[in-house]
Design an enzyme around this catalytic site. Sequence first.
Site, mmCIF file in Angstrom:
data_model
loop_
_atom_site.group_PDB
_atom_site.id
_atom_site.type_symbol
_atom_site.label_atom_id
_atom_site.label_comp_id
_atom_site.label_asym_id
_atom_site.label_seq_id
_atom_site.Cartn_x
_atom_site.Cartn_y
_atom_site.Cartn_z
ATOM 1 N N ASP A 52 0.132 -22.800 21.255
ATOM 2 C CA ASP A 52 -0.899 -24.070 21.832
ATOM 3 C C ASP A 52 -0.429 -25.203 21.623
ATOM 4 O O ASP A 52 -1.157 -26.218 22.104
ATOM 5 C CB ASP A 52 -2.195 -23.452 21.320
ATOM 6 N N SER A 53 0.692 -25.425 20.773
ATOM 7 C CA SER A 53 1.193 -26.897 20.883
ATOM 8 C C SER A 53 1.738 -27.133 22.505
ATOM 9 O O SER A 53 2.078 -28.131 22.591
ATOM 10 C CB SER A 53 2.588 -26.839 20.112
ATOM 11 N N ASP A 91 -0.389 -17.706 21.153
ATOM 12 C CA ASP A 91 -1.522 -18.326 20.596
ATOM 13 C C ASP A 91 -2.587 -17.913 21.644
ATOM 14 O O ASP A 91 -2.578 -17.930 22.848
ATOM 15 C CB ASP A 91 -1.154 -19.773 20.552
ATOM 16 N N LYS A 121 -1.361 -14.558 17.827
ATOM 17 C CA LYS A 121 -1.466 -15.316 16.972
ATOM 18 C C LYS A 121 -3.012 -16.061 17.023
ATOM 19 O O LYS A 121 -3.171 -16.571 17.974
ATOM 20 C CB LYS A 121 -0.643 -16.547 16.607
ATOM 21 N N GLU A 123 -6.003 -18.256 14.364
ATOM 22 C CA GLU A 123 -5.925 -19.477 13.113
ATOM 23 C C GLU A 123 -7.426 -18.868 12.351
ATOM 24 O O GLU A 123 -8.290 -18.877 12.997
ATOM 25 C CB GLU A 123 -6.097 -20.937 13.620
ATOM 26 N N GLU A 190 0.955 -23.387 7.323
ATOM 27 C CA GLU A 190 1.436 -24.826 7.831
ATOM 28 C C GLU A 190 0.979 -25.809 6.983
ATOM 29 O O GLU A 190 -0.224 -26.052 6.614
ATOM 30 C CB GLU A 190 0.772 -24.840 9.502
#
Length: 272
Positions: A52-53, A91, A121, A123, A190
């Site tokens: 999602d970057s 993501d 993925k 978080e 991270e």
Amino acid sequence: MSTYTEDLRAVTTQRLIEMKQRGEKIAMLTAYDYSMASIIDKAGMDVILVGDSASNVMAGNSTTLPVTLDQMIWYTQAVRKAVKRALVVADLPFGSYQGNSKEAVHSAIRMMKETGCDAIKIEGGLEIKDSVQRILSAGIPIMGHLGLTPQSINKFGTYAVRARETEEAQKLLDDAQLLDELGCFGIVLEKIPADLAKRVTETVHIPTIGIGAGPHTDGQVLVMHDMLGINTEFSPRFLRRYANLHDEIKNSVAHYIKDIKNHDFPNEKESY
Ligand code: KIV
């Protein structure tokens, strides 16, 4: 330099776990489009993350929060078409799985069904336990993400190193064990201290993939635009740049402009 292609078989989640067991480091990089994903796959990458970057490097947002599920599906479809060997992980974006496990499984199913990616993925740890369970029970492989989780940036208020204090470090360790026990196949760590990343890596059975988490994780991940020097505004200590494509592209484009202005392009050979 030649490409690193020791094993040409498609990478699976099981093979990543075997790589951890035999101590082979896992290489992971982000991609968001067909052309770059194709090059990265041919170079021998193990895991390609449609991160999602994309919100930052593709769309120019200052955080990952604005990117939508539809947009992430669009990027992932393009990457999927290009990739033959690497494991493609996508993501799930902010707002598509937090706080509502029913919506989480719906988002994960859409991502898998509409893109053909291999895994998703998400978080977080304990706070997303229900979503993790529900997605896994639908047969969808999950990579976790702990430490600095950019979708929670407004809660943290800063992109500084996480889990320096004992309490947060213990929570991260507990969350990693939880994700392992629930059945995730890997965890991104991270921006956490290297010693903590080492402890997590030694504790869990699944691979850890670090970004700003030191050398002891089972693998490493970077954002492609940072690593190739396309994006020059972001220079954290953990980043190693392998190219300076910003200058390379800028100079090439300037050269092209000059050739047009000078009536040099196209020449006779380049014309019909
Ligand atoms: O979105 C992303 O690129 C990521 C990496 C930083 C791991 O989550």
